[in-house]
Design an enzyme around this catalytic site. Structure first.
Site, short mmCIF file in Angstrom:
data_model
loop_
_atom_site.label_atom_id
_atom_site.label_comp_id
_atom_site.label_asym_id
_atom_site.label_seq_id
_atom_site.Cartn_x
_atom_site.Cartn_y
_atom_site.Cartn_z
N ALA A 72 -1.35 -33.49 24.12
CA ALA A 72 -1.73 -34.64 23.30
C ALA A 72 -3.25 -34.65 23.23
O ALA A 72 -3.92 -34.08 24.10
CB ALA A 72 -1.22 -35.91 23.95
N GLY A 117 1.90 -32.10 26.01
CA GLY A 117 2.67 -32.19 24.76
C GLY A 117 2.97 -30.83 24.15
O GLY A 117 3.93 -30.69 23.39
N GLU A 120 5.93 -29.59 25.94
CA GLU A 120 7.05 -30.42 25.48
C GLU A 120 7.49 -30.04 24.07
O GLU A 120 8.68 -30.08 23.74
CB GLU A 120 6.66 -31.91 25.56
CG GLU A 120 6.53 -32.37 27.01
CD GLU A 120 5.79 -33.68 27.16
OE1 GLU A 120 4.64 -33.78 26.67
OE2 GLU A 120 6.35 -34.63 27.74
N GLU A 140 -0.08 -34.04 33.11
CA GLU A 140 -0.29 -35.47 32.84
C GLU A 140 -0.67 -36.29 34.07
O GLU A 140 -1.51 -37.18 33.98
CB GLU A 140 0.97 -36.08 32.19
CG GLU A 140 1.18 -35.68 30.74
CD GLU A 140 1.93 -34.37 30.56
OE1 GLU A 140 2.10 -33.62 31.55
OE2 GLU A 140 2.35 -34.09 29.43
N1 DAK Z 1 -7.20 -32.96 23.69
C1 DAK Z 1 -8.36 -32.94 23.03
N2 DAK Z 1 -9.20 -31.90 23.04
C2 DAK Z 1 -8.85 -30.82 23.76
C3 DAK Z 1 -7.64 -30.77 24.49
C4 DAK Z 1 -6.78 -31.92 24.44
N3 DAK Z 1 -5.60 -31.96 25.05
N4 DAK Z 1 -7.56 -29.59 25.11
C5 DAK Z 1 -8.67 -28.92 24.79
N5 DAK Z 1 -9.45 -29.66 23.97
C6 DAK Z 1 -10.73 -29.28 23.38
C7 DAK Z 1 -11.81 -29.28 24.45
O1 DAK Z 1 -12.30 -30.59 24.68
C8 DAK Z 1 -12.85 -28.39 23.81
O2 DAK Z 1 -13.52 -29.13 22.82
P1 DAK Z 1 -15.13 -29.02 22.65
O3 DAK Z 1 -15.69 -29.37 23.97
O4 DAK Z 1 -15.36 -27.57 22.28
O5 DAK Z 1 -15.45 -29.99 21.55
C9 DAK Z 1 -11.99 -27.36 23.09
O6 DAK Z 1 -10.70 -27.95 22.94
C10 DAK Z 1 -11.83 -26.07 23.84
O7 DAK Z 1 -11.40 -26.40 25.15
P2 DAK Z 1 -12.15 -25.90 26.48
O8 DAK Z 1 -13.59 -25.66 26.23
O9 DAK Z 1 -11.77 -26.82 27.56
O10 DAK Z 1 -11.43 -24.49 26.67
P3 DAK Z 1 -11.18 -23.72 28.06
O11 DAK Z 1 -10.69 -22.38 27.67
O12 DAK Z 1 -12.38 -23.80 28.95
O13 DAK Z 1 -10.02 -24.53 28.79
C11 DAK Z 1 -7.86 -25.67 28.86
C12 DAK Z 1 -8.73 -24.56 28.20
C13 DAK Z 1 -6.56 -25.77 28.07
C14 DAK Z 1 -7.54 -25.29 30.29
C15 DAK Z 1 -8.65 -27.01 28.83
O14 DAK Z 1 -9.10 -27.24 27.47
C16 DAK Z 1 -7.82 -28.16 29.23
O15 DAK Z 1 -7.60 -28.41 30.42
N6 DAK Z 1 -7.40 -28.95 28.23
C17 DAK Z 1 -6.65 -30.18 28.47
C18 DAK Z 1 -5.22 -29.88 28.84
C19 DAK Z 1 -4.51 -31.16 29.04
O16 DAK Z 1 -4.72 -31.85 30.08
N7 DAK Z 1 -3.72 -31.52 28.03
C20 DAK Z 1 -3.22 -32.88 27.90
C21 DAK Z 1 -1.96 -33.04 28.67
S1 DAK Z 1 -1.42 -34.70 28.61
C22 DAK Z 1 1.12 -40.96 26.62
C23 DAK Z 1 1.05 -40.58 27.93
C24 DAK Z 1 0.72 -39.30 28.23
C25 DAK Z 1 0.46 -38.38 27.25
C26 DAK Z 1 0.56 -38.78 25.93
C27 DAK Z 1 0.89 -40.08 25.61
N8 DAK Z 1 1.42 -42.30 26.32
C28 DAK Z 1 1.73 -43.26 27.33
C29 DAK Z 1 1.45 -42.68 24.99
C30 DAK Z 1 0.05 -37.08 27.65
C31 DAK Z 1 0.22 -36.05 26.93
C32 DAK Z 1 -0.41 -34.77 27.26
O17 DAK Z 1 -0.19 -33.83 26.58
#
Ligand code: DAK
Length: 266
Positions: A72, A117, A120, A140
């Site tokens: 997400a 997400g 998922e 998450e």
């Molecule tokens: N959202 C927004 N931007 C993201 C992103 C994300 N999930 N994942 C990556 N990006 C962006 C980064 O911020 C970066 O942007 P800039 O800084 O260049 O502007 C760009 O993508 C490239 O990412 P990195 O520079 O971080 O790339 P790396 O290769 O160094 O690292 C990585 C890749 C995938 C390990 C890292 O980007 C990372 O950890 N990303 C986040 C993964 C994550 O935690 N995903 C979210 C999971 S939670 C809800 C409750 C819960 C949820 C939804 C709703 N409700 C109660 C409504 C949760 C849902 C989820 O999916």
């Protein structure tokens, strides 16, 4: 509206159709294809369209760049309070249910990060093929929340509650080989072969009768939610439906006549 017409309206999703297979590519590589509202809305529109379009018999979902979907959109979610968060989760769940319930086979070709997400999304597909660069995870709890695009429900159903709980509680990332080992993916291939492999598997599937595949999908998906007696009842009903199709007549006639069947999806 046709797929061509819809695809010109999409912001973060590209769609092409070839050999009756729609290739849906999430195209927001700067954010590793994170699911913001625009991307979810695109997926919603395109899957509505695919459901109605008889010229598409199978779907492959993949991502552009090094991400499949990195979850997400955290930047967008940061500003959400409870009610907006609930709406966001409801939207994603509704779309993923739509993908899961589409009466056509859906393969996710996981090219890179499939986190939160993204994992998922792949779980809502029938089959997952991973490139050696794919990385899965449900991070998450590290953000202070829980998976809510279906992860707490679909992951344990697919790989069992023990491993699912480990992955959800630790939030650790799982590379393609481990994902294969735990049954999260069906197959792992080199990155350059990913789409070809997904297309080949889909072509093998589509040699068979599409209506029968759809009926089998309903029986499997609904049956998983039932006790075995009710599941077997449903199986009989779906089998009875398959016996009502022209393809059943053709499939059995072709066998008796020792020739390949020519299905018309009727
Ligand atoms: N959202 C927004 N931007 C993201 C992103 C994300 N999930 N994942 C990556 N990006 C962006 C980064 O911020 C970066 O942007 P800039 O800084 O260049 O502007 C760009 O993508 C490239 O990412 P990195 O520079 O971080 O790339 P790396 O290769 O160094 O690292 C990585 C890749 C995938 C390990 C890292 O980007 C990372 O950890 N990303 C986040 C993964 C994550 O935690 N995903 C979210 C999971 S939670 C809800 C409750 C819960 C949820 C939804 C709703 N409700 C109660 C409504 C949760 C849902 C989820 O999916």
């Amino acid at each position: 509206m046709s797929i061509l017409e819809i695809s010109s309206q999409l912001i973060n999703v590209l769609v092409t159709v070839e050999d009756e297979i729609a290739l849906v590519k999430i195209n927001r590589p700067k954010a590793l294809n994170a699911l913001n509202n625009d991307t979810l809305s695109d997926l919603n529109k395109i899957f509505d369209c695919i459901a109605e379009d008889d010229s598409v018999r199978g779907v492959i979902i993949t991502g552009e760049g090094k991400g499949f979907v990195a979850g997400a959109d955290i930047v967008q979610m940061q500003g959400y309070k409870s009610i907006e968060g609930r709406k966001y989760a409801a939207l994603a769940q509704m779309i993923f249910n739509k993908i899961e319930n589409l009466e056509k086979p859906v393969i996710s070709a996981v090219n890179g990060y499939a986190l939160g997400g993204g994992c998922e999304l792949s779980l809502s597909c029938d089959i997952r093929i991973a490139s050696t660069k794919a990385v899965f995870g449900q991070p998450e709890v590290g953000l202070g929340v829980i998976p809510c695009f279906g992860g707490t429900q679909r992951l344990p159903r697919l790989i069992g509650s023990g491993i699912a709980k480990e992955l959800i509680y630790t939030g650790r990332q799982v590379k393609a080989e481990e994902a294969l080992y735990v049954g999260l993916v069906n197959k792992v291939v080199e990155p350059e072969l990913l789409i070809e492999e997904a297309k080949n598997m889909m072509k093998t599937i589509l040699k068979n009768a599409s209506l029968a595949i759809g009926f089998a999908k309903v029986a499997i998906n609904r049956g998983l939610e039932m006790d075995i007696d009710n599941g077997l009842e449903l199986e009989k009903d779906m089998a009875a439906l398959s016996f009502a199709t022209d393809d059943k007549d053709e499939g059995m006639r072709a066998f008796v006549e020792k020739r390949p069947a020519v299905f018309k999806n009727k």
